[in-house]
Design an enzyme around this catalytic site. Sequence first.
Site, PDB file in Angstrom:
ATOM      1  N   SER A   1      38.867  35.001  42.123  1.00 48.22           N
ATOM      2  CA  SER A   1      39.568  36.279  42.198  1.00 48.22           C
ATOM      3  C   SER A   1      38.942  37.191  41.167  1.00 48.22           C
ATOM      4  O   SER A   1      38.393  36.721  40.153  1.00 48.22           O
ATOM      5  CB  SER A   1      41.057  36.097  41.891  1.00 48.22           C
ATOM      6  OG  SER A   1      41.676  37.337  41.621  1.00 48.22           O
TER       7      SER A   1
ATOM      8  N   TYR B   1      47.655  32.697  36.241  1.00 49.15           N
ATOM      9  CA  TYR B   1      46.809  32.715  37.430  1.00 49.15           C
ATOM     10  C   TYR B   1      45.363  33.044  37.065  1.00 49.15           C
ATOM     11  O   TYR B   1      44.422  32.378  37.504  1.00 49.15           O
ATOM     12  CB  TYR B   1      47.365  33.753  38.410  1.00 49.15           C
ATOM     13  CG  TYR B   1      46.538  33.935  39.658  1.00 49.15           C
ATOM     14  CD1 TYR B   1      46.481  32.942  40.623  1.00 49.15           C
ATOM     15  CD2 TYR B   1      45.845  35.121  39.887  1.00 49.15           C
ATOM     16  CE1 TYR B   1      45.737  33.112  41.785  1.00 49.15           C
ATOM     17  CE2 TYR B   1      45.109  35.301  41.040  1.00 49.15           C
ATOM     18  CZ  TYR B   1      45.057  34.299  41.990  1.00 49.15           C
ATOM     19  OH  TYR B   1      44.314  34.471  43.132  1.00 49.15           O
TER      20      TYR B   1
END
Length: 266
Positions: free
Chosen positions: A144, A157
Site C-alpha cells: 500500500s 496497518y
Amino acid sequence: MSSRPLDGRVIAITGASAGIGRACAERLARDGAAVALTARRADRLGDVEAAITGAGGHALAMAGDVTDEAHAQAFVDRAVRAFGGLDVMIANAGAGYHGTLAETPPDVMRRLMDVNFMGTFLAARAALPVFQRQGRGHLIIVSSIVGRRGIAGSSAYGATKAAQLGFAEALRTELLGTGIDVSVVFPVSTRTEFHDAMRRDYGHAIEGLGPKQSAATVADAIARAIAKPRPEIYPYGKARALAVLGIVAPAFTDRLVRKYGRRRNT
C-alpha cells in the site's frame, strides 16, 4: 504464435475472492494465464473460479487461511500439480484497520501482522523452491502507499505494509542474478470490499480526501509488471512523487498527508 500475452503462464493469487485479488484473477486469466486462487471464503472463491472457467479460462480454487504454513505449501503444491509449474506468486491477501495507537488493541496488531506480513512471508516461502528449481519466477507483493509513507490513524496497518517492503527489498538482493524477480505494488485507496470488511470486523470504516482508484486499475498495472518486471509498481502514478517527497522533505510531507488523511466513518 501465442495469441494472448500470458498463454502458458501459471499464476497463484492469495486473497483472490474479491477486490484486487479477484480483479487480477479475471484480468490475468483473460490474458491466457492459468490461475490458482486462494482465500478464506470458499463460496466467493468458487464464484471467481466459475466465472473464469465459464469464460473459457483455466482456474482452480483452494480455500484456506494464508496465515497457515501448511495451507500455503499445499496451495503451491496443488497449483504445480494442476498446471505443471508456477511462474508468478501474487501475495495479495490483506486486512485493514484504522485508529490511533491508543485505539489499536494488541490483538488487532497481531492479526494485521499475521495476515498482511506473515501471509506474504508464507506465500513467498512456499513459492521460492519452485522458482529456484525452474531458475525463474516472479514474486509480486501487494502492499500500500502507506507502506511507503505512513499516515495518521494507520500506524498499525502502515507498519505491516512497510514490513512487506523491507522484506521485498531484502529478497531482491538475495535473489540477484537468479532469474527470480520481486516486485512491490503500492496502491492508493482502492474501491473494493476492503472497507466493508473493516466495518464487519471492527465496527467502523474509513473515508478520506486522497486519490482513489479501481481494483481493475491495480490489476492492469500488475499485468504490465508481469510482462515487464520492475521492482516497484505505482498504479496511481502520482503516488511515486509522495514516496520521493517523504524522503527529501519529511516534515512537509507530515503536514501534507495529515491534510489528506483518512478518518473513521461509523
